[in-house]
Design an enzyme around this catalytic site. Structure first.
Site, PDB file in Angstrom:
ATOM      1  N   HIS A 340       0.841  -1.190   0.000  1.00  0.00           N
ATOM      2  CA  HIS A 340       0.000   0.000   0.000  1.00  0.00           C
ATOM      3  C   HIS A 340       0.874   1.236   0.000  1.00  0.00           C
ATOM      4  CE1 HIS A 340      -3.134   2.870   1.111  1.00  0.00           C
ATOM      5  NE2 HIS A 340      -3.995   1.948   0.692  1.00  0.00           N
ATOM      6  N   ASP A 398      -7.974  -5.312  -0.021  1.00  0.00           N
ATOM      7  CA  ASP A 398      -8.455  -5.985  -1.227  1.00  0.00           C
ATOM      8  C   ASP A 398      -8.120  -7.465  -1.272  1.00  0.00           C
ATOM      9  OD1 ASP A 398      -9.675  -3.793  -2.294  1.00  0.00           O
ATOM     10  OD2 ASP A 398      -7.830  -3.043  -3.199  1.00  0.00           O
TER      11      ASP A 398
HETATM   12  N1  CMC Z   1       4.062  -7.388  -5.258  1.00  0.00           N
HETATM   13  C1  CMC Z   1       5.390  -7.435  -5.441  1.00  0.00           C
HETATM   14  N2  CMC Z   1       6.230  -6.429  -5.186  1.00  0.00           N
HETATM   15  C2  CMC Z   1       5.708  -5.301  -4.741  1.00  0.00           C
HETATM   16  C3  CMC Z   1       4.310  -5.155  -4.516  1.00  0.00           C
HETATM   17  C4  CMC Z   1       3.486  -6.255  -4.790  1.00  0.00           C
HETATM   18  N3  CMC Z   1       2.163  -6.194  -4.596  1.00  0.00           N
HETATM   19  N4  CMC Z   1       4.068  -3.916  -4.073  1.00  0.00           N
HETATM   20  C5  CMC Z   1       5.247  -3.297  -4.017  1.00  0.00           C
HETATM   21  N5  CMC Z   1       6.239  -4.138  -4.411  1.00  0.00           N
HETATM   22  C6  CMC Z   1       7.693  -3.866  -4.414  1.00  0.00           C
HETATM   23  C7  CMC Z   1       8.117  -3.040  -5.610  1.00  0.00           C
HETATM   24  O1  CMC Z   1       8.494  -3.857  -6.690  1.00  0.00           O
HETATM   25  C8  CMC Z   1       9.279  -2.274  -5.040  1.00  0.00           C
HETATM   26  O2  CMC Z   1      10.378  -3.140  -4.974  1.00  0.00           O
HETATM   27  P1  CMC Z   1      11.888  -2.586  -5.248  1.00  0.00           P
HETATM   28  O3  CMC Z   1      12.142  -1.598  -4.153  1.00  0.00           O
HETATM   29  O4  CMC Z   1      12.737  -3.784  -5.210  1.00  0.00           O
HETATM   30  O5  CMC Z   1      11.838  -1.937  -6.610  1.00  0.00           O
HETATM   31  C9  CMC Z   1       8.845  -1.982  -3.602  1.00  0.00           C
HETATM   32  O6  CMC Z   1       7.962  -3.063  -3.266  1.00  0.00           O
HETATM   33  C10 CMC Z   1       8.115  -0.658  -3.423  1.00  0.00           C
HETATM   34  O7  CMC Z   1       7.083  -0.611  -4.392  1.00  0.00           O
HETATM   35  P2  CMC Z   1       6.376   0.715  -4.896  1.00  0.00           P
HETATM   36  O8  CMC Z   1       5.705   0.418  -6.190  1.00  0.00           O
HETATM   37  O9  CMC Z   1       7.355   1.845  -4.855  1.00  0.00           O
HETATM   38  O10 CMC Z   1       5.324   0.944  -3.760  1.00  0.00           O
HETATM   39  P3  CMC Z   1       4.115   1.929  -3.837  1.00  0.00           P
HETATM   40  O11 CMC Z   1       3.892   2.387  -2.462  1.00  0.00           O
HETATM   41  O12 CMC Z   1       4.277   2.946  -4.881  1.00  0.00           O
HETATM   42  O13 CMC Z   1       2.942   0.951  -4.331  1.00  0.00           O
HETATM   43  C11 CMC Z   1       0.929  -0.243  -4.492  1.00  0.00           C
HETATM   44  C12 CMC Z   1       1.791   0.702  -3.650  1.00  0.00           C
HETATM   45  C13 CMC Z   1      -0.369  -0.493  -3.755  1.00  0.00           C
HETATM   46  C14 CMC Z   1       0.606   0.413  -5.835  1.00  0.00           C
HETATM   47  C15 CMC Z   1       1.701  -1.563  -4.690  1.00  0.00           C
HETATM   48  O14 CMC Z   1       2.052  -2.117  -3.454  1.00  0.00           O
HETATM   49  C16 CMC Z   1       0.926  -2.559  -5.548  1.00  0.00           C
HETATM   50  O15 CMC Z   1       1.005  -2.492  -6.769  1.00  0.00           O
HETATM   51  N6  CMC Z   1       0.166  -3.511  -4.896  1.00  0.00           N
HETATM   52  C17 CMC Z   1      -0.627  -4.452  -5.629  1.00  0.00           C
HETATM   53  C18 CMC Z   1      -1.930  -3.793  -6.050  1.00  0.00           C
HETATM   54  C19 CMC Z   1      -2.908  -3.653  -4.902  1.00  0.00           C
HETATM   55  O16 CMC Z   1      -3.153  -4.573  -4.153  1.00  0.00           O
HETATM   56  N7  CMC Z   1      -3.503  -2.443  -4.790  1.00  0.00           N
HETATM   57  C20 CMC Z   1      -4.500  -2.166  -3.790  1.00  0.00           C
HETATM   58  C21 CMC Z   1      -4.102  -1.115  -2.830  1.00  0.00           C
HETATM   59  S1  CMC Z   1      -5.281  -0.963  -1.480  1.00  0.00           S
HETATM   60  C22 CMC Z   1      -6.623  -0.149  -2.189  1.00  0.00           C
HETATM   61  C23 CMC Z   1      -6.899   1.228  -1.653  1.00  0.00           C
HETATM   62  O17 CMC Z   1      -6.490   1.603  -0.559  1.00  0.00           O
HETATM   63  O18 CMC Z   1      -7.590   1.996  -2.369  1.00  0.00           O
END
Ligand code: CMC
Length: 464
Positions: A340, A398
Protein backbone atom coordinates in the site's frame (compact mmCIF):
# COMPACT_ATOMS: atom_id res chain seq x y z
CA UNK A 1 -41.10 24.46 -20.14
CA UNK A 2 -39.42 22.29 -17.55
CA UNK A 3 -41.86 20.96 -14.99
CA UNK A 4 -39.98 20.34 -11.74
CA UNK A 5 -40.74 17.00 -10.08
CA UNK A 6 -42.14 17.50 -6.60
CA UNK A 7 -40.41 14.37 -5.32
CA UNK A 8 -40.67 14.69 -1.59
CA UNK A 9 -43.09 17.40 -0.67
CA UNK A 10 -46.03 15.02 -0.94
CA UNK A 11 -44.58 12.64 1.60
CA UNK A 12 -42.60 14.70 4.03
CA UNK A 13 -43.64 18.28 3.43
CA UNK A 14 -40.31 19.98 3.32
CA UNK A 15 -37.08 18.08 3.89
CA UNK A 16 -36.35 18.07 7.60
CA UNK A 17 -33.02 19.71 8.35
CA UNK A 18 -30.26 17.23 8.93
CA UNK A 19 -27.81 17.80 11.70
CA UNK A 20 -25.33 19.48 9.35
CA UNK A 21 -23.24 21.90 11.31
CA UNK A 22 -23.78 20.06 14.61
CA UNK A 23 -20.06 20.14 15.02
CA UNK A 24 -17.81 22.43 13.10
CA UNK A 25 -17.32 20.89 9.69
CA UNK A 26 -15.81 22.79 6.85
CA UNK A 27 -16.29 26.49 7.34
CA UNK A 28 -13.47 26.45 9.90
CA UNK A 29 -10.93 29.22 9.83
CA UNK A 30 -7.39 28.05 9.21
CA UNK A 31 -5.30 27.90 12.39
CA UNK A 32 -2.56 30.45 13.01
CA UNK A 33 0.92 29.46 11.76
CA UNK A 34 3.06 27.84 14.42
CA UNK A 35 6.46 28.23 12.73
CA UNK A 36 8.12 29.78 9.73
CA UNK A 37 10.10 28.00 7.03
CA UNK A 38 12.61 29.97 5.00
CA UNK A 39 13.28 29.38 1.33
CA UNK A 40 16.48 30.79 -0.14
CA UNK A 41 16.47 31.41 -3.84
CA UNK A 42 18.72 33.53 -6.05
CA UNK A 43 20.20 35.32 -3.06
CA UNK A 44 16.84 36.24 -1.56
CA UNK A 45 14.99 34.53 1.25
CA UNK A 46 11.27 34.05 1.66
CA UNK A 47 9.42 33.30 4.88
CA UNK A 48 6.71 30.69 4.53
CA UNK A 49 4.13 30.10 7.28
CA UNK A 50 4.00 26.57 8.70
CA UNK A 51 0.80 25.12 10.16
CA UNK A 52 0.65 22.31 12.70
CA UNK A 53 -2.25 19.90 12.19
CA UNK A 54 -4.04 18.12 15.02
CA UNK A 55 -2.44 14.89 13.70
CA UNK A 56 0.19 14.28 11.02
CA UNK A 57 3.16 16.24 9.69
CA UNK A 58 3.44 20.05 9.62
CA UNK A 59 2.40 21.80 6.43
CA UNK A 60 4.36 24.59 4.73
CA UNK A 61 2.04 27.19 3.18
CA UNK A 62 3.32 28.10 -0.30
CA UNK A 63 0.21 29.90 -1.53
CA UNK A 64 1.94 33.28 -1.76
CA UNK A 65 5.20 31.87 -3.14
CA UNK A 66 4.44 32.62 -6.78
CA UNK A 67 3.44 36.22 -6.00
CA UNK A 68 6.52 36.77 -3.88
CA UNK A 69 9.25 34.74 -5.62
CA UNK A 70 7.83 34.11 -9.10
CA UNK A 71 8.33 30.33 -8.82
CA UNK A 72 6.05 27.33 -8.81
CA UNK A 73 6.53 24.14 -6.80
CA UNK A 74 6.63 20.76 -8.58
CA UNK A 75 4.87 17.67 -7.16
CA UNK A 76 3.08 15.72 -9.93
CA UNK A 77 1.84 12.78 -7.81
CA UNK A 78 0.94 15.05 -4.85
CA UNK A 79 3.37 12.98 -2.75
CA UNK A 80 4.32 15.99 -0.58
CA UNK A 81 1.38 18.29 -1.17
CA UNK A 82 -1.63 18.88 1.06
CA UNK A 83 -4.26 20.05 -1.42
CA UNK A 84 -6.84 21.05 1.19
CA UNK A 85 -7.63 21.43 4.87
CA UNK A 86 -9.81 18.54 6.06
CA UNK A 87 -11.35 17.33 9.33
CA UNK A 88 -12.88 14.10 8.02
CA UNK A 89 -10.39 11.22 7.78
CA UNK A 90 -6.87 10.69 9.06
CA UNK A 91 -4.42 7.94 8.12
CA UNK A 92 -1.12 7.16 9.85
CA UNK A 93 0.50 4.71 7.47
CA UNK A 94 3.38 3.81 9.80
CA UNK A 95 1.10 3.00 12.71
CA UNK A 96 -1.56 1.34 10.53
CA UNK A 97 -4.17 3.78 11.82
CA UNK A 98 -7.34 4.96 10.09
CA UNK A 99 -9.68 7.43 11.80
CA UNK A 100 -13.05 8.73 10.62
CA UNK A 101 -13.71 12.02 12.45
CA UNK A 102 -11.28 10.84 15.14
CA UNK A 103 -12.83 7.40 15.70
CA UNK A 104 -10.60 4.36 14.95
CA UNK A 105 -11.92 2.22 12.10
CA UNK A 106 -11.80 -0.87 14.35
CA UNK A 107 -14.21 0.74 16.86
CA UNK A 108 -16.55 1.85 14.12
CA UNK A 109 -16.51 -1.52 12.34
CA UNK A 110 -17.25 -3.36 15.58
CA UNK A 111 -19.83 -1.02 17.10
CA UNK A 112 -21.63 0.88 14.35
CA UNK A 113 -23.52 0.10 11.18
CA UNK A 114 -22.81 1.76 7.84
CA UNK A 115 -25.58 4.36 8.10
CA UNK A 116 -24.19 5.51 11.47
CA UNK A 117 -20.82 5.87 9.74
CA UNK A 118 -22.49 7.85 6.93
CA UNK A 119 -24.05 10.18 9.52
CA UNK A 120 -20.66 10.53 11.21
CA UNK A 121 -18.82 11.40 8.01
CA UNK A 122 -21.42 13.93 6.90
CA UNK A 123 -22.26 15.51 10.24
CA UNK A 124 -19.00 15.29 12.15
CA UNK A 125 -20.14 13.06 15.02
CA UNK A 126 -22.02 9.84 15.63
CA UNK A 127 -25.81 10.06 15.84
CA UNK A 128 -27.67 9.62 19.11
CA UNK A 129 -30.58 7.15 19.10
CA UNK A 130 -33.14 9.66 17.80
CA UNK A 131 -30.81 11.05 15.15
CA UNK A 132 -30.00 7.51 14.00
CA UNK A 133 -33.67 6.67 13.61
CA UNK A 134 -34.44 9.91 11.76
CA UNK A 135 -31.46 9.51 9.48
CA UNK A 136 -32.32 5.88 8.65
CA UNK A 137 -35.89 6.91 8.00
CA UNK A 138 -34.79 9.73 5.73
CA UNK A 139 -32.35 7.58 3.73
CA UNK A 140 -34.64 4.56 3.50
CA UNK A 141 -37.50 6.68 2.19
CA UNK A 142 -35.48 7.95 -0.75
CA UNK A 143 -34.21 4.63 -2.08
CA UNK A 144 -36.46 4.55 -5.12
CA UNK A 145 -35.14 6.12 -8.32
CA UNK A 146 -37.14 8.04 -10.90
CA UNK A 147 -39.00 5.41 -12.93
CA UNK A 148 -37.61 6.86 -16.14
CA UNK A 149 -34.08 5.97 -15.05
CA UNK A 150 -34.73 2.38 -15.99
CA UNK A 151 -35.45 3.41 -19.58
CA UNK A 152 -32.22 5.38 -19.60
CA UNK A 153 -30.41 2.28 -18.26
CA UNK A 154 -31.95 0.10 -20.96
CA UNK A 155 -30.06 2.18 -23.53
CA UNK A 156 -26.80 0.52 -22.48
CA UNK A 157 -25.56 -2.73 -23.96
CA UNK A 158 -26.15 -5.58 -21.53
CA UNK A 159 -22.51 -6.65 -21.74
CA UNK A 160 -21.20 -3.18 -20.78
CA UNK A 161 -18.90 -3.10 -17.74
CA UNK A 162 -21.14 -2.14 -14.79
CA UNK A 163 -18.73 0.66 -13.83
CA UNK A 164 -19.32 2.37 -17.17
CA UNK A 165 -23.06 2.02 -16.61
CA UNK A 166 -22.78 3.38 -13.06
CA UNK A 167 -20.72 6.38 -14.18
CA UNK A 168 -23.48 7.18 -16.68
CA UNK A 169 -26.35 6.60 -14.25
CA UNK A 170 -24.95 8.78 -11.49
CA UNK A 171 -24.03 11.56 -13.93
CA UNK A 172 -27.58 11.33 -15.30
CA UNK A 173 -29.04 11.92 -11.83
CA UNK A 174 -28.47 15.62 -12.51
CA UNK A 175 -30.99 15.30 -15.33
CA UNK A 176 -33.54 13.46 -13.19
CA UNK A 177 -33.20 15.42 -9.95
CA UNK A 178 -33.01 19.07 -10.91
CA UNK A 179 -35.55 20.48 -8.49
CA UNK A 180 -32.66 21.76 -6.37
CA UNK A 181 -30.05 23.43 -8.52
CA UNK A 182 -28.46 26.17 -6.43
CA UNK A 183 -25.82 24.23 -4.53
CA UNK A 184 -24.65 27.29 -2.64
CA UNK A 185 -27.82 26.62 -0.59
CA UNK A 186 -27.13 24.19 2.31
CA UNK A 187 -30.60 22.70 1.89
CA UNK A 188 -29.96 21.82 -1.75
CA UNK A 189 -26.71 20.14 -0.79
CA UNK A 190 -28.40 18.10 1.96
CA UNK A 191 -31.05 16.90 -0.47
CA UNK A 192 -28.38 15.84 -2.98
CA UNK A 193 -26.35 14.07 -0.29
CA UNK A 194 -29.31 12.03 0.95
CA UNK A 195 -30.35 11.22 -2.59
CA UNK A 196 -26.90 9.93 -3.42
CA UNK A 197 -26.57 7.75 -0.30
CA UNK A 198 -30.13 6.46 -0.66
CA UNK A 199 -30.21 5.77 -4.39
CA UNK A 200 -26.73 4.44 -4.99
CA UNK A 201 -27.62 0.86 -3.85
CA UNK A 202 -30.66 0.92 -6.12
CA UNK A 203 -28.59 2.03 -9.11
CA UNK A 204 -25.83 -0.52 -8.46
CA UNK A 205 -28.39 -3.33 -8.14
CA UNK A 206 -30.17 -2.15 -11.29
CA UNK A 207 -26.88 -2.14 -13.23
CA UNK A 208 -26.30 -5.73 -12.05
CA UNK A 209 -29.82 -7.00 -12.77
CA UNK A 210 -29.68 -5.47 -16.23
CA UNK A 211 -26.36 -7.19 -16.98
CA UNK A 212 -27.78 -10.62 -16.08
CA UNK A 213 -31.15 -10.07 -17.74
CA UNK A 214 -33.22 -10.27 -14.57
CA UNK A 215 -36.07 -7.94 -13.61
CA UNK A 216 -35.24 -4.96 -11.42
CA UNK A 217 -36.24 -5.42 -7.79
CA UNK A 218 -37.74 -2.35 -6.15
CA UNK A 219 -36.35 -1.32 -2.76
CA UNK A 220 -37.94 -2.64 0.42
CA UNK A 221 -37.72 0.22 2.89
CA UNK A 222 -38.62 -1.98 5.84
CA UNK A 223 -35.19 -3.61 5.59
CA UNK A 224 -31.88 -2.17 6.72
CA UNK A 225 -29.81 -0.26 4.16
CA UNK A 226 -27.51 -3.21 3.47
CA UNK A 227 -30.17 -5.94 3.66
CA UNK A 228 -32.26 -3.97 1.17
CA UNK A 229 -29.26 -3.76 -1.18
CA UNK A 230 -28.67 -7.52 -0.96
CA UNK A 231 -32.33 -8.16 -1.69
CA UNK A 232 -32.27 -5.84 -4.71
CA UNK A 233 -29.17 -7.68 -5.94
CA UNK A 234 -30.17 -11.28 -5.35
CA UNK A 235 -33.97 -11.59 -5.09
CA UNK A 236 -36.18 -12.44 -8.04
CA UNK A 237 -39.94 -11.93 -8.23
CA UNK A 238 -40.39 -15.74 -8.22
CA UNK A 239 -39.14 -16.55 -4.74
CA UNK A 240 -39.13 -15.08 -1.28
CA UNK A 241 -35.70 -13.67 -0.40
CA UNK A 242 -34.42 -14.57 3.07
CA UNK A 243 -32.02 -12.09 4.62
CA UNK A 244 -28.98 -13.72 6.24
CA UNK A 245 -27.81 -11.42 9.08
CA UNK A 246 -24.21 -12.74 9.03
CA UNK A 247 -23.87 -11.93 5.33
CA UNK A 248 -25.59 -8.56 5.74
CA UNK A 249 -23.18 -7.71 8.54
CA UNK A 250 -20.23 -8.70 6.34
CA UNK A 251 -21.31 -6.48 3.46
CA UNK A 252 -22.13 -3.65 5.86
CA UNK A 253 -18.57 -3.93 7.15
CA UNK A 254 -17.19 -3.78 3.61
CA UNK A 255 -19.17 -0.54 3.17
CA UNK A 256 -17.81 0.89 6.43
CA UNK A 257 -14.21 0.00 5.61
CA UNK A 258 -14.45 1.66 2.19
CA UNK A 259 -16.47 4.73 3.23
CA UNK A 260 -13.62 7.23 3.12
CA UNK A 261 -9.85 7.25 2.77
CA UNK A 262 -8.58 10.81 2.93
CA UNK A 263 -7.42 12.61 -0.24
CA UNK A 264 -7.03 9.57 -2.54
CA UNK A 265 -7.29 9.85 -6.34
CA UNK A 266 -11.09 9.58 -6.66
CA UNK A 267 -11.77 11.90 -3.70
CA UNK A 268 -9.35 14.46 -5.12
CA UNK A 269 -11.16 14.06 -8.45
CA UNK A 270 -14.51 14.79 -6.81
CA UNK A 271 -13.03 17.86 -5.11
CA UNK A 272 -11.39 19.16 -8.29
CA UNK A 273 -14.47 18.53 -10.42
CA UNK A 274 -16.77 20.02 -7.76
CA UNK A 275 -14.51 23.04 -7.30
CA UNK A 276 -15.87 24.52 -10.53
CA UNK A 277 -19.27 24.70 -8.85
CA UNK A 278 -20.72 21.89 -10.94
CA UNK A 279 -23.58 19.81 -9.51
CA UNK A 280 -22.73 17.03 -7.02
CA UNK A 281 -23.98 14.24 -9.30
CA UNK A 282 -21.48 15.25 -11.99
CA UNK A 283 -18.69 15.46 -9.41
CA UNK A 284 -19.48 12.01 -7.94
CA UNK A 285 -19.71 10.56 -11.43
CA UNK A 286 -16.17 11.86 -12.07
CA UNK A 287 -15.08 10.15 -8.83
CA UNK A 288 -16.59 6.86 -9.99
CA UNK A 289 -14.72 7.14 -13.30
CA UNK A 290 -11.44 7.64 -11.44
CA UNK A 291 -12.14 4.80 -9.00
CA UNK A 292 -12.54 2.37 -11.88
CA UNK A 293 -8.78 2.27 -12.59
CA UNK A 294 -6.85 -0.88 -11.54
CA UNK A 295 -4.40 1.16 -9.45
CA UNK A 296 -7.32 2.35 -7.31
CA UNK A 297 -10.71 0.67 -6.89
CA UNK A 298 -10.07 -1.98 -9.51
CA UNK A 299 -7.48 -3.78 -7.35
CA UNK A 300 -9.87 -6.23 -5.63
CA UNK A 301 -11.11 -7.40 -9.02
CA UNK A 302 -7.48 -7.87 -10.13
CA UNK A 303 -6.70 -9.77 -6.91
CA UNK A 304 -9.46 -12.29 -7.48
CA UNK A 305 -8.41 -12.71 -11.11
CA UNK A 306 -4.88 -13.46 -9.89
CA UNK A 307 -6.15 -16.13 -7.48
CA UNK A 308 -8.28 -17.67 -10.24
CA UNK A 309 -5.29 -17.77 -12.57
CA UNK A 310 -3.03 -19.48 -10.01
CA UNK A 311 -5.84 -21.93 -9.30
CA UNK A 312 -6.30 -22.70 -12.98
CA UNK A 313 -2.55 -23.25 -13.42
CA UNK A 314 -2.09 -25.81 -10.65
CA UNK A 315 -3.29 -24.15 -7.43
CA UNK A 316 -1.41 -24.41 -4.13
CA UNK A 317 1.44 -26.42 -5.71
CA UNK A 318 2.21 -23.51 -8.02
CA UNK A 319 2.41 -20.79 -5.35
CA UNK A 320 6.21 -20.93 -4.99
CA UNK A 321 6.57 -20.61 -8.76
CA UNK A 322 4.20 -17.64 -8.75
CA UNK A 323 6.03 -15.94 -5.85
CA UNK A 324 9.33 -16.42 -7.70
CA UNK A 325 7.79 -14.64 -10.67
CA UNK A 326 6.60 -11.77 -8.45
CA UNK A 327 10.11 -11.40 -7.01
CA UNK A 328 11.79 -11.50 -10.40
CA UNK A 329 12.96 -7.96 -11.26
CA UNK A 330 12.41 -8.67 -14.95
CA UNK A 331 8.77 -9.61 -14.56
CA UNK A 332 6.00 -7.06 -14.08
CA UNK A 333 3.87 -9.51 -12.06
CA UNK A 334 2.80 -8.18 -8.66
CA UNK A 335 1.16 -9.95 -5.78
CA UNK A 336 -2.20 -8.22 -5.96
CA UNK A 337 -3.74 -7.41 -2.60
CA UNK A 338 -0.30 -6.84 -1.08
CA UNK A 339 1.39 -3.50 -0.41
CA UNK A 340 0.00 0.00 0.00
CA UNK A 341 1.22 3.50 -0.79
CA UNK A 342 0.40 4.78 2.69
CA UNK A 343 0.22 1.76 5.03
CA UNK A 344 3.77 0.52 5.58
CA UNK A 345 3.08 -1.53 8.70
CA UNK A 346 -0.34 -3.04 8.19
CA UNK A 347 -3.65 -2.00 6.65
CA UNK A 348 -6.11 -1.83 9.58
CA UNK A 349 -8.97 -2.52 7.17
CA UNK A 350 -7.28 -5.77 6.11
CA UNK A 351 -7.30 -7.12 9.68
CA UNK A 352 -11.04 -6.50 9.97
CA UNK A 353 -11.74 -7.90 6.52
CA UNK A 354 -9.76 -11.04 7.35
CA UNK A 355 -11.98 -11.61 10.39
CA UNK A 356 -15.09 -11.11 8.25
CA UNK A 357 -13.71 -13.48 5.64
CA UNK A 358 -13.52 -16.31 8.19
CA UNK A 359 -17.02 -15.51 9.52
CA UNK A 360 -18.62 -15.53 6.08
CA UNK A 361 -16.90 -18.69 4.87
CA UNK A 362 -17.81 -20.50 8.05
CA UNK A 363 -21.45 -19.31 7.82
CA UNK A 364 -21.62 -20.63 4.26
CA UNK A 365 -19.66 -23.81 5.01
CA UNK A 366 -16.97 -22.76 2.55
CA UNK A 367 -13.87 -23.13 4.77
CA UNK A 368 -12.63 -25.80 2.40
CA UNK A 369 -13.23 -23.70 -0.69
CA UNK A 370 -10.11 -24.26 -2.85
CA UNK A 371 -9.72 -20.57 -3.72
CA UNK A 372 -9.87 -19.59 -0.06
CA UNK A 373 -7.32 -22.25 0.87
CA UNK A 374 -5.10 -21.01 -1.92
CA UNK A 375 -5.39 -17.40 -0.70
CA UNK A 376 -4.56 -18.38 2.88
CA UNK A 377 -1.51 -20.41 1.80
CA UNK A 378 -0.36 -17.55 -0.43
CA UNK A 379 -0.79 -15.10 2.46
CA UNK A 380 1.26 -17.31 4.82
CA UNK A 381 4.10 -17.83 2.34
CA UNK A 382 4.30 -14.13 1.44
CA UNK A 383 4.22 -12.98 5.07
CA UNK A 384 7.23 -15.20 5.84
CA UNK A 385 9.18 -14.28 2.72
CA UNK A 386 12.13 -11.91 3.13
CA UNK A 387 11.21 -10.03 -0.10
CA UNK A 388 7.84 -8.93 1.28
CA UNK A 389 9.01 -8.50 4.89
CA UNK A 390 11.94 -6.22 3.97
CA UNK A 391 9.74 -4.06 1.71
CA UNK A 392 7.00 -3.81 4.34
CA UNK A 393 4.46 -5.41 2.03
CA UNK A 394 1.43 -6.67 3.94
CA UNK A 395 -1.99 -7.81 2.77
CA UNK A 396 -4.26 -4.85 2.08
CA UNK A 397 -8.06 -4.76 2.35
CA UNK A 398 -8.45 -5.98 -1.23
CA UNK A 399 -6.73 -9.28 -0.51
CA UNK A 400 -9.70 -10.40 1.59
CA UNK A 401 -12.61 -8.29 0.34
CA UNK A 402 -12.65 -10.04 -3.04
CA UNK A 403 -12.92 -13.44 -1.34
CA UNK A 404 -15.77 -12.20 0.88
CA UNK A 405 -17.66 -10.64 -2.02
CA UNK A 406 -17.26 -13.78 -4.11
CA UNK A 407 -18.66 -15.83 -1.22
CA UNK A 408 -21.61 -13.43 -0.97
CA UNK A 409 -22.37 -14.13 -4.63
CA UNK A 410 -21.21 -10.78 -6.00
CA UNK A 411 -19.65 -11.26 -9.42
CA UNK A 412 -16.07 -10.01 -9.86
CA UNK A 413 -16.95 -7.23 -12.31
CA UNK A 414 -19.32 -5.72 -9.69
CA UNK A 415 -16.61 -5.37 -7.00
CA UNK A 416 -15.66 -1.81 -7.95
CA UNK A 417 -19.35 -0.80 -8.02
CA UNK A 418 -19.63 -1.99 -4.42
CA UNK A 419 -16.60 0.14 -3.60
CA UNK A 420 -18.22 3.14 -5.34
CA UNK A 421 -21.45 2.62 -3.41
CA UNK A 422 -19.54 2.68 -0.12
CA UNK A 423 -17.23 5.57 -1.06
CA UNK A 424 -20.10 7.83 -2.17
CA UNK A 425 -20.60 9.06 1.38
CA UNK A 426 -16.90 9.93 1.71
CA UNK A 427 -16.99 11.78 -1.60
CA UNK A 428 -20.03 13.84 -0.65
CA UNK A 429 -18.69 14.62 2.83
CA UNK A 430 -15.46 15.86 1.24
CA UNK A 431 -17.40 17.82 -1.40
CA UNK A 432 -19.50 19.49 1.32
CA UNK A 433 -16.38 20.29 3.31
CA UNK A 434 -14.82 21.93 0.25
CA UNK A 435 -17.90 24.01 -0.62
CA UNK A 436 -18.17 25.33 2.94
CA UNK A 437 -14.46 26.09 3.30
CA UNK A 438 -13.96 29.88 3.30
CA UNK A 439 -10.58 29.31 1.60
CA UNK A 440 -12.24 27.33 -1.21
CA UNK A 441 -11.20 28.21 -4.76
CA UNK A 442 -11.52 26.47 -8.09
CA UNK A 443 -8.67 23.93 -8.36
CA UNK A 444 -6.17 25.13 -10.93
CA UNK A 445 -2.72 23.48 -10.80
CA UNK A 446 0.21 25.07 -12.62
CA UNK A 447 2.87 23.24 -14.63
CA UNK A 448 6.53 22.89 -15.48
CA UNK A 449 6.28 23.74 -19.17
CA UNK A 450 8.80 21.88 -21.34
CA UNK A 451 7.29 22.56 -24.80
CA UNK A 452 8.36 24.86 -27.64
CA UNK A 453 9.06 28.51 -26.97
CA UNK A 454 7.08 31.11 -28.94
CA UNK A 455 7.30 30.64 -32.71
CA UNK A 456 5.50 31.90 -35.81
CA UNK A 457 2.99 29.80 -37.81
CA UNK A 458 4.72 29.05 -41.16
CA UNK A 459 2.73 29.18 -44.35
CA UNK A 460 1.38 25.71 -45.24
CA UNK A 461 3.45 25.67 -48.48
CA UNK A 462 6.72 25.72 -46.52
CA UNK A 463 5.76 23.27 -43.73
CA UNK A 464 7.69 19.98 -43.73
N1 CMC B 1 4.06 -7.39 -5.26
C1 CMC B 1 5.39 -7.43 -5.44
N2 CMC B 1 6.23 -6.43 -5.19
C2 CMC B 1 5.71 -5.30 -4.74
C3 CMC B 1 4.31 -5.15 -4.52
C4 CMC B 1 3.49 -6.25 -4.79
N3 CMC B 1 2.16 -6.19 -4.60
N4 CMC B 1 4.07 -3.92 -4.07
C5 CMC B 1 5.25 -3.30 -4.02
N5 CMC B 1 6.24 -4.14 -4.41
C6 CMC B 1 7.69 -3.87 -4.41
C7 CMC B 1 8.12 -3.04 -5.61
O1 CMC B 1 8.49 -3.86 -6.69
C8 CMC B 1 9.28 -2.27 -5.04
O2 CMC B 1 10.38 -3.14 -4.97
P1 CMC B 1 11.89 -2.59 -5.25
O3 CMC B 1 12.14 -1.60 -4.15
O4 CMC B 1 12.74 -3.78 -5.21
O5 CMC B 1 11.84 -1.94 -6.61
C9 CMC B 1 8.85 -1.98 -3.60
O6 CMC B 1 7.96 -3.06 -3.27
C10 CMC B 1 8.12 -0.66 -3.42
O7 CMC B 1 7.08 -0.61 -4.39
P2 CMC B 1 6.38 0.72 -4.90
O8 CMC B 1 5.70 0.42 -6.19
O9 CMC B 1 7.35 1.85 -4.86
O10 CMC B 1 5.32 0.94 -3.76
P3 CMC B 1 4.12 1.93 -3.84
O11 CMC B 1 3.89 2.39 -2.46
O12 CMC B 1 4.28 2.95 -4.88
O13 CMC B 1 2.94 0.95 -4.33
C11 CMC B 1 0.93 -0.24 -4.49
C12 CMC B 1 1.79 0.70 -3.65
C13 CMC B 1 -0.37 -0.49 -3.76
C14 CMC B 1 0.61 0.41 -5.84
C15 CMC B 1 1.70 -1.56 -4.69
O14 CMC B 1 2.05 -2.12 -3.45
C16 CMC B 1 0.93 -2.56 -5.55
O15 CMC B 1 1.00 -2.49 -6.77
N6 CMC B 1 0.17 -3.51 -4.90
C17 CMC B 1 -0.63 -4.45 -5.63
C18 CMC B 1 -1.93 -3.79 -6.05
C19 CMC B 1 -2.91 -3.65 -4.90
O16 CMC B 1 -3.15 -4.57 -4.15
N7 CMC B 1 -3.50 -2.44 -4.79
C20 CMC B 1 -4.50 -2.17 -3.79
C21 CMC B 1 -4.10 -1.12 -2.83
S1 CMC B 1 -5.28 -0.96 -1.48
C22 CMC B 1 -6.62 -0.15 -2.19
C23 CMC B 1 -6.90 1.23 -1.65
O17 CMC B 1 -6.49 1.60 -0.56
O18 CMC B 1 -7.59 2.00 -2.37
Amino acid sequence: MRRPDPPFAHRYGTWPALALGRVSIGGSKMAEPTKTATLSLDGKSYDLPVYSPTLGPDVVDIRKLYDQADVFTFDPGFTSTAACESAITFIDGDKGELLYRGYPIEDLANNCDFLEVCFLLINGDLPNATEKKDFENMVMHHTMVHEQMQFFLRGFRRDAHPMSVLTGLVGAMAAFYHDEIDYSEPHAREVAQIRLIAKMPTLVAMAYKYSVGQPFIYPDNSLSYTANFMRMMFATPCEEYKVNPVLVRALDRIFTLHADHEQNASTSTVRLCGSSGTNPFAAISAGIACLWGPAHGGANEACLQMLNEIQANGGVDKIHEFIAQVKDKNSSVRLMGFGHRVYKNFDPRAKLMRETCYEVLSELGLQDDPLFKLAMTLEKIALEDEYFVSRKLYPNVDFYSGIVQRALGIPTEMFTCIFALARTVGWIAQWEEMITDPEYKIGRPRQLYVGETTRKVPNISVRK
